[in-house]
Scaffold this active site. Structure first.
Site, mmCIF file in Angstrom:
data_model
loop_
_atom_site.group_PDB
_atom_site.id
_atom_site.type_symbol
_atom_site.label_atom_id
_atom_site.label_comp_id
_atom_site.label_asym_id
_atom_site.label_seq_id
_atom_site.Cartn_x
_atom_site.Cartn_y
_atom_site.Cartn_z
ATOM 1 C CB CYS A 153 -1.019 -0.178 1.089
ATOM 2 S SG CYS A 153 -1.574 1.451 1.789
ATOM 3 C CB CYS A 193 0.947 2.056 4.091
ATOM 4 S SG CYS A 193 -0.938 1.336 3.770
#
Lengths: 71, 149
Positions: B43, B46
């Site tokens: 991700c 993230c």
């Protein structure tokens, strides 16, 4: 009765199909580079320019958030 | 052949690694505001959220505020590499490869953060991480910190 056999076979095949929803935390495969729709970003931007010039349309071919649909 | 299939299925079920029960795990944080963050190594956003969460830990007292992260990678090695790349693992990480915590908290995006108040109730949910909204995230935290238990 040959149609009956085909009908039963179609019913069985139909049961083999399935739909599922991909959960947000299961989208790791979509984030892989091999899954990207366009390998070369420069060609993608050139294509977008052509489409915009000819059709006044743009976008719709990439995922937000880097392929995984994050954010 | 059928017997072998049943045996293998039985073995697979019995060797499934149990994940800590979320309610029991979070009970130890009662009395503190908890920023529960769901993330994964694949991700992109993230990567940006970790320095922000570290700044929260540095800013707010540990007796009143805690950050707990939940990793959703299928393999622990991917999570370890991610944490090594962003520079250390000073934040607690709960491994949830089966997504049980994510199901319980109805994670709708990646990353996804949930703010839990001092009484253990979920009060705010943030879908995704946006650097332009960090002031909003802080406002939510401060609102919960100001509340009495």
């Amino acid at each position: 009765m040959p149609y009956l056999k085909w009908f039963i076979a179609t019913l069985i095949v139909a049961q083999l199909m399935a739909c599922t929803t991909v959960k947000p935390w299961e989208r790791d495969v979509l984030a892989r580079r091999s899954m990207s729709l366009e390998k070369n970003p420069m060609f993608l931007s050139m294509d977008d320019h052509v489409y915009f010039s000819k059709e006044a349309a743009a976008g719709g071919r990439t995922f937000d958030g880097g392929g995984c649909g994050c954010n | 052949m059928l017997l072998r299939t049943f045996f293998l299925t039985f073995v697979l079920i019995m060797t499934h690694t149990a994940v800590a029960d979320p309610s029991a795990e979070l009970a130890s944080y009662k009395g503190r505001v908890v920023y529960l963050d769901f993330w994964a190594s694949w991700c992109g956003p993230c990567k940006l959220s970790f320095p922000f969460m570290q700044s929260l830990v540095d800013e707010y007292p540990a007796s009143e505020f805690a950050v707990v992260t939940v990793n959703l990678d299928r393999r622990k090695a991917l999570a370890d590499k991610f944490l090594k790349d962003i520079g250390g693992r000073s934040l607690p990480v709960i491994m949830d490869p089966q997504g049980e915590w994510a199901e319980k908290f109805a994670v709708q995006d990646m990353p996804y953060s949930v703010l839990i108040d001092k009484r253990g109730n979920v009060r705010f949910e943030h879908a995704g991480f946006h650097e332009s909204e960090t002031s909003k995230y802080r406002a939510h935290i401060e609102q919960l910190l100001a509340e009495k238990e």
